[in-house]
Design a protein around this motif. Structure first.
Motif, short mmCIF file in Angstrom:
data_model
loop_
_atom_site.label_atom_id
_atom_site.label_comp_id
_atom_site.label_asym_id
_atom_site.label_seq_id
_atom_site.Cartn_x
_atom_site.Cartn_y
_atom_site.Cartn_z
N MET A 110 0.83 -1.20 0.00
CA MET A 110 0.00 0.00 0.00
C MET A 110 0.87 1.26 0.00
O MET A 110 0.56 2.24 -0.69
CB MET A 110 -0.94 -0.01 1.21
CG MET A 110 -1.99 -1.10 1.16
SD MET A 110 -3.06 -1.11 2.63
CE MET A 110 -4.07 0.35 2.30
N LYS A 164 2.37 1.84 -3.41
CA LYS A 164 1.39 2.24 -4.42
C LYS A 164 0.82 3.63 -4.17
O LYS A 164 0.67 4.43 -5.10
CB LYS A 164 0.25 1.22 -4.45
CG LYS A 164 -0.78 1.49 -5.55
CD LYS A 164 -1.79 0.36 -5.63
CE LYS A 164 -2.80 0.59 -6.75
NZ LYS A 164 -3.79 -0.51 -6.83
N TYR A 165 0.51 3.95 -2.89
CA TYR A 165 -0.22 5.18 -2.60
C TYR A 165 0.62 6.26 -1.91
O TYR A 165 0.19 7.42 -1.87
CB TYR A 165 -1.44 4.86 -1.72
CG TYR A 165 -2.41 3.91 -2.36
CD1 TYR A 165 -3.22 4.32 -3.41
CD2 TYR A 165 -2.50 2.58 -1.92
CE1 TYR A 165 -4.13 3.43 -4.01
CE2 TYR A 165 -3.39 1.70 -2.51
CZ TYR A 165 -4.20 2.12 -3.56
OH TYR A 165 -5.08 1.25 -4.14
N CYS A 166 1.77 5.90 -1.38
CA CYS A 166 2.63 6.87 -0.68
C CYS A 166 4.05 6.74 -1.20
O CYS A 166 4.96 6.27 -0.48
CB CYS A 166 2.59 6.64 0.83
SG CYS A 166 0.93 6.61 1.55
N VAL A 193 -7.26 3.01 2.65
CA VAL A 193 -6.28 3.72 1.83
C VAL A 193 -6.28 5.22 2.13
O VAL A 193 -5.21 5.83 2.32
CB VAL A 193 -6.54 3.48 0.33
CG1 VAL A 193 -5.65 4.41 -0.52
CG2 VAL A 193 -6.26 2.04 -0.04
N ASN A 194 -7.45 5.83 2.18
CA ASN A 194 -7.52 7.27 2.42
C ASN A 194 -6.96 7.65 3.78
O ASN A 194 -6.25 8.65 3.93
CB ASN A 194 -8.97 7.77 2.30
CG ASN A 194 -9.48 7.72 0.88
OD1 ASN A 194 -8.71 7.81 -0.08
ND2 ASN A 194 -10.79 7.58 0.71
N VAL A 230 -3.13 7.44 3.60
CA VAL A 230 -2.54 8.58 2.88
C VAL A 230 -2.57 9.84 3.75
O VAL A 230 -1.58 10.57 3.83
CB VAL A 230 -3.28 8.82 1.55
CG1 VAL A 230 -2.82 10.13 0.90
CG2 VAL A 230 -3.03 7.65 0.59
N ASP A 278 0.67 11.82 5.13
CA ASP A 278 0.85 13.24 4.78
C ASP A 278 1.14 14.08 6.02
O ASP A 278 2.01 14.97 6.00
CB ASP A 278 -0.39 13.78 4.06
CG ASP A 278 -0.49 13.31 2.61
OD1 ASP A 278 0.52 12.79 2.10
OD2 ASP A 278 -1.57 13.44 2.01
#
Length: 247
Positions: A20, A23-25, A105-106, A109, A113
């Motif tokens: 994850m 892919k997302y970070c 996922v959200n 992220v 952040d």
């Protein structure tokens, strides 16, 4: 790249989180992983991570045991855990991020952040030290109030009321001081709802312990200690009545 360490007793959880993050970070690089507290301590010493993803509950020793073994941690922590009411409440009071399994996922992220922002600003992680100390000594939790330059810690029993200021919250204390938090008021409503605080208005959250009277002249207002008058919105009247014992 921002180096990270993942500590979780289940290898499948480590593998899933690693995928994850990749892919997302993409700014985060998994520098090391560990399945025990001992391995985690070694990985932290060897890689000096900026972010630690830490499981709270592990068979040998838990995540808090790992943190108690590190003096003055200079990394950001994102806890990854199944539901544990006491631990999560303590974490939220300390303004530290956590992710519930299975990981959304959200939420991942957003947590990353915030951690990256703190890393970039080189903030000392006083929030983490506060959490570890309170957990270790079983003390009543104070609330971490993050501002632009520092994080301060406030006992809920000293707060008169909170006032919304767009995405910020101004916290007014019994001693006359006030502090501006970078967190919105709805987060304090969630955090302090079990501590006797009432959301009487869209912009106000009041400590019921300091309510002196209900004023019904020229609109409904709560008079609180210190003489401040806090408006009561029409939508919240019944909820406020119940909270302070009016019929």
């Amino acid at each position: 790249m921002i180096p990270a360490v993942i500590v979780d007793d289940e290898r499948s959880n480590i593998d899933n989180l690693s995928v994850m993050l990749q892919k997302y970070c993409p700014k985060v690089m998994v520098a090391a992983t560990a399945t025990t507290v001992g391995e985690g301590l070694l990985a932290i010493r060897e890689t000096n991570p900026a972010i630690l993803f830490l499981d709270i509950q592990m068979p040998d020793r838990g995540g808090f045991d790992l943190l108690k073994s590190i003096n003055n941690p200079d990394f950001e922590v994102i806890f990854v855990t199944a539901y544990d009411q006491y631990a999560i409440q303590a974490i939220r009071f300390s303004a530290i991020d956590y992710l519930l399994k299975p990981i959304n996922v959200n939420e991942l992220v957003n947590a990353v952040d915030r951690a990256v922002q703190n890393v970039a600003q080189e903030r000392q992680n006083a929030r983490l030290q506060h959490l570890v100390h309170a957990i270790h000594h079983k003390q009543a939790m104070k609330i971490a109030v993050p501002g632009n330059k520092e994080t301060i810690f406030i006992g809920p029993e000293t707060i008169l009321f909170c006032k919304s200021d767009n995405n910020y919250t101004v916290i007014y204390l019994q001693n006359g001081q006030k502090h501006t938090s970078s967190r919105p008021i709805f987060e304090y409503e969630e955090l302090l709802g079990t501590q006797g605080f009432i959301r009487c208005h869209q912009s106000y959250l009041v400590n019921s312990a300091f309510v002196k009277s209900w004023i019904r002249v020229d609109g409904d207002r709560l008079l609180i200690e210190g003489g401040q008058e806090i408006p009561i919105s029409r939508n919240n009247k019944e909820k406020v009545k119940q909270a302070i014992g009016l019929k």
